[in-house]
Design a protein around this motif. Structure first.
Motif, short mmCIF file in Angstrom:
data_model
loop_
_atom_site.label_atom_id
_atom_site.label_comp_id
_atom_site.label_asym_id
_atom_site.label_seq_id
_atom_site.Cartn_x
_atom_site.Cartn_y
_atom_site.Cartn_z
N LEU A 246 8.20 -10.98 1.74
CA LEU A 246 8.88 -11.85 2.70
C LEU A 246 8.70 -11.34 4.13
CD1 LEU A 246 12.28 -12.65 0.92
CD2 LEU A 246 10.37 -14.21 1.33
N GLY A 247 8.77 -10.01 4.28
CA GLY A 247 8.62 -9.43 5.61
C GLY A 247 7.23 -9.65 6.19
N PHE A 248 6.21 -9.40 5.40
CA PHE A 248 4.84 -9.58 5.89
C PHE A 248 4.51 -11.05 6.12
CE2 PHE A 248 4.04 -5.35 3.78
CZ PHE A 248 3.80 -4.68 4.97
N GLY A 249 5.24 -11.92 5.43
CA GLY A 249 5.01 -13.34 5.63
C GLY A 249 5.32 -13.79 7.05
N SER A 250 6.14 -13.03 7.76
CA SER A 250 6.49 -13.39 9.13
C SER A 250 5.28 -13.39 10.05
CB SER A 250 7.55 -12.41 9.67
OG SER A 250 8.73 -12.46 8.90
N PHE A 251 4.24 -12.63 9.70
CA PHE A 251 3.05 -12.59 10.54
C PHE A 251 2.32 -13.94 10.57
CE2 PHE A 251 3.56 -8.02 9.89
CZ PHE A 251 3.21 -7.52 11.13
N PHE A 252 2.58 -14.78 9.58
CA PHE A 252 1.88 -16.05 9.49
C PHE A 252 2.75 -17.23 9.91
CE2 PHE A 252 0.34 -13.11 6.22
CZ PHE A 252 -0.99 -13.04 6.55
N GLU A 253 3.95 -16.92 10.43
CA GLU A 253 4.89 -17.99 10.74
C GLU A 253 5.18 -18.14 12.22
OE1 GLU A 253 8.34 -16.94 8.57
OE2 GLU A 253 7.46 -17.30 6.59
N ASN A 254 4.53 -17.32 13.06
CA ASN A 254 4.93 -17.29 14.46
C ASN A 254 3.87 -17.76 15.44
OD1 ASN A 254 7.76 -15.71 14.86
ND2 ASN A 254 6.73 -15.05 13.00
N GLY A 255 2.78 -18.30 14.96
CA GLY A 255 1.78 -18.88 15.83
C GLY A 255 1.24 -17.90 16.86
N ASP A 256 1.23 -18.34 18.11
CA ASP A 256 0.67 -17.51 19.18
C ASP A 256 1.52 -16.28 19.46
OD1 ASP A 256 -1.38 -19.31 19.46
OD2 ASP A 256 -0.35 -20.49 21.01
N ASN A 257 2.83 -16.38 19.23
CA ASN A 257 3.73 -15.24 19.47
C ASN A 257 3.72 -14.33 18.25
OD1 ASN A 257 5.61 -13.60 20.69
ND2 ASN A 257 7.35 -14.93 20.25
N ALA A 258 2.59 -13.65 18.05
CA ALA A 258 2.33 -12.95 16.79
C ALA A 258 3.33 -11.85 16.48
CB ALA A 258 0.91 -12.35 16.84
N PHE A 259 3.87 -11.17 17.50
CA PHE A 259 4.78 -10.05 17.25
C PHE A 259 6.19 -10.34 17.73
CE2 PHE A 259 0.50 -8.24 17.82
CZ PHE A 259 0.33 -7.66 16.58
N ASN A 265 16.26 -5.65 13.08
CA ASN A 265 16.53 -6.20 11.75
C ASN A 265 15.26 -6.31 10.91
OD1 ASN A 265 19.27 -6.52 12.26
ND2 ASN A 265 19.02 -8.57 13.10
N TYR A 266 14.16 -6.67 11.55
CA TYR A 266 12.90 -6.78 10.82
C TYR A 266 12.42 -5.41 10.33
CZ TYR A 266 8.04 -7.79 9.72
OH TYR A 266 6.83 -7.90 9.06
N VAL A 267 12.52 -4.40 11.20
CA VAL A 267 12.10 -3.05 10.82
C VAL A 267 12.96 -2.55 9.66
CG1 VAL A 267 11.99 -0.64 11.58
CG2 VAL A 267 11.15 -2.46 13.07
N ASN A 268 14.27 -2.76 9.75
CA ASN A 268 15.14 -2.33 8.66
C ASN A 268 14.84 -3.07 7.36
OD1 ASN A 268 16.71 -0.31 9.85
ND2 ASN A 268 18.07 -1.79 10.81
N PHE A 269 14.48 -4.34 7.46
CA PHE A 269 14.15 -5.14 6.28
C PHE A 269 12.95 -4.55 5.54
CE2 PHE A 269 12.52 -9.13 4.27
CZ PHE A 269 13.66 -9.45 3.54
#
Length: 434
Positions: A246-259, A265-269
């Motif tokens: 689920l965490g790594f999936g965030s890299f594919f959900e943010n378009g141009d704003n990659a990071f 919260n994300y780091v702790n997740f």
């Protein structure tokens, strides 16, 4: 008559938090009281501001507790233990021992400060035991000091409290500076360049220190600290793997704003997911968390008091007075360097990057806005100063001292060199880049 020599005892970090609270309250009464209000009435009003802010950092407090606990739990997992055993077996000399410990610790600390802090201590201990078994003469205090170096790179890394906090959409200064993505702080070319220079400068320092003749071997430092849990099953790995997915999936959900999604919260997740995967069973991971929670006592006790300080600064108007003083005293050209220096000093008294940002961040931001300076640069200038004086501040070294068995004075006589080298690198970096 028995006369005992009186020795100065430096206040505990919790004692310093109390002292800062009293100082802030008195300062607010003296500097912001109107002549139309009685001192007695205004004192109670200021205490009300302190009480109002006391619980204002609860979310931030829990984030700081979790980043330490999850990182610690990951560091004491069996896969990491096995890896450290292989790494320690590579040591053939004192130079090997020091450089290996320092390099691994800085890399680990850059990714997570809790993980790097515990991993560095355990690796130093493993190398100490390996040296005893193989009859290799090493400077064990220097090896242990090298295991503390993660705390001098952490705030510019992926668990940095201030840059990750300001990346959140609802952090406590969002109305002043908005949300600042990590691409402008942790992942900026300036930060990467400064950290790269620091890494090689510290390795050169370690090489020079380790070349001195070693006339002793380390003492045995006890049983394997890592063997703290035992259990069977793979449910932890399954749940943890799902969390990581689920965490790594965030890299594919943010378009141009990659990071843009990377925050505390994300780091702790991800740390939670990696920890559960490496411990395999839920029983193992639960016991590891119980073990790691012991190191979070200082954060739990101190952060509400930092929240109270922030309440006094904010609601009394003292924050505006202090920031105005900085503006008058400084200029846009030297304010970033002054921010770095002041952060280094404040960290001696507020030994927590998160707590320091809560107290000092509003002052820095207010002054930076008045001077028209980029907020992301001031965040990093503060981060560099905070992590620099960790080399002089024993608060976060307590777990390392307990694991390695060395005395604080043996640690400090080497970390002072790290402090001097880091001061030059960070100081020049802030002065030239910001």
């Amino acid at each position: 008559m028995n006369n005992r020599a009186k020795t100065f005892s430096f206040p505990t970090p919790f004692g310093l938090a109390l002292l800062l609270s009293v100082t802030c309250i008195v300062g607010a009464i003296v500097m912001t009281k109107s002549d139309k209000i009685s001192t007695y009435y205004y004192m109670w009003e200021i205490l009300g501001f302190w009480r109002k802010g006391f619980w204002g950092l609860l979310e931030f407090t829990l984030q700081m507790v979790l980043i330490l606990v999850f990182g610690h739990a990951l560091a004491i997992s069996k896969p990491v233990s096995s890896l450290l055993g292989k790494v320690s077996s590579l040591v053939k000399s004192n130079v090997h021992a020091v450089l290996l410990t320092g390099a691994v610790t800085m890399i680990a600390g850059y990714f997570n400060w809790g993980f790097g802090l515990i991993l560095g201590a355990v690796l130093a201990k493993r190398i100490g035991n390996h040296a005893v078994q193989q009859g290799i003469p090493i400077n064990y205090p220097l090896v242990a000091a090298s295991g503390y170096l993660g705390m001098m790179v952490w705030h510019g890394g992926f668990s940095g409290s201030a840059p990750l906090k300001v990346a959140e959409p609802n952090h406590f200064l969002v109305s002043e500076i908005g949300s600042i993505p990590v691409s402008e702080t942790i992942l900026s070319k300036e930060n990467i360049l400064i950290n790269s220079f620091l890494f090689f400068a510290i390795l050169i320092t370690l090489w020079l220190l380790s070349r001195k003749k070693v006339g002793f071997t380390p003492v045995e430092v006890g049983e394997d600290f890592l063997e703290v849990v035992e259990g069977k099953g793979y449910l932890g790995s399954i749940v943890g793997g799902f969390i990581c997915l689920l965490g790594f999936g965030s890299f594919f959900e943010n378009g141009d704003n990659a990071f843009g999604f990377i925050d505390l919260n994300y780091v702790n997740f991800l740390l939670l997911g990696f920890g559960m995967v490496t411990h395999k069973s839920l029983t193992n991971y639960t016991k590891a968390i119980q073990n790691a929670l012991k190191g979070a006592t200082g954060i739990i006790l101190q952060f509400p008091f930092y929240g109270g300080i922030l309440g006094v600064l904010k609601y009394s108007g003292l924050l505006l007075l202090i920031s105005s003083y900085f503006v008058k005293l400084s200029s846009p050209d030297i304010f970033p360097f002054m921010t770095f220096m002041s952060a280094a000093i404040v960290n001696v008294f507020v030994p927590s990057g998160g707590g320091q940002w809560a107290v000092q961040g509003p002052v820095i931001v207010e002054a930076a806005i008045k001077m028209g300076l980029p907020a992301h640069e001031m965040v990093m200038a503060m981060a560099y100063g905070d992590q620099l004086t960790n080399m002089l501040q024993p608060f976060w070294a307590l777990p390392l001292l307990a694991i390695t068995g060395i005395a604080p004075k043996d640690l400090l006589k080497y970390t002072i060199y790290f402090f001097l080298v880091g001061g030059v690198v960070f100081g020049l970096g802030v002065f030239l880049a910001f």
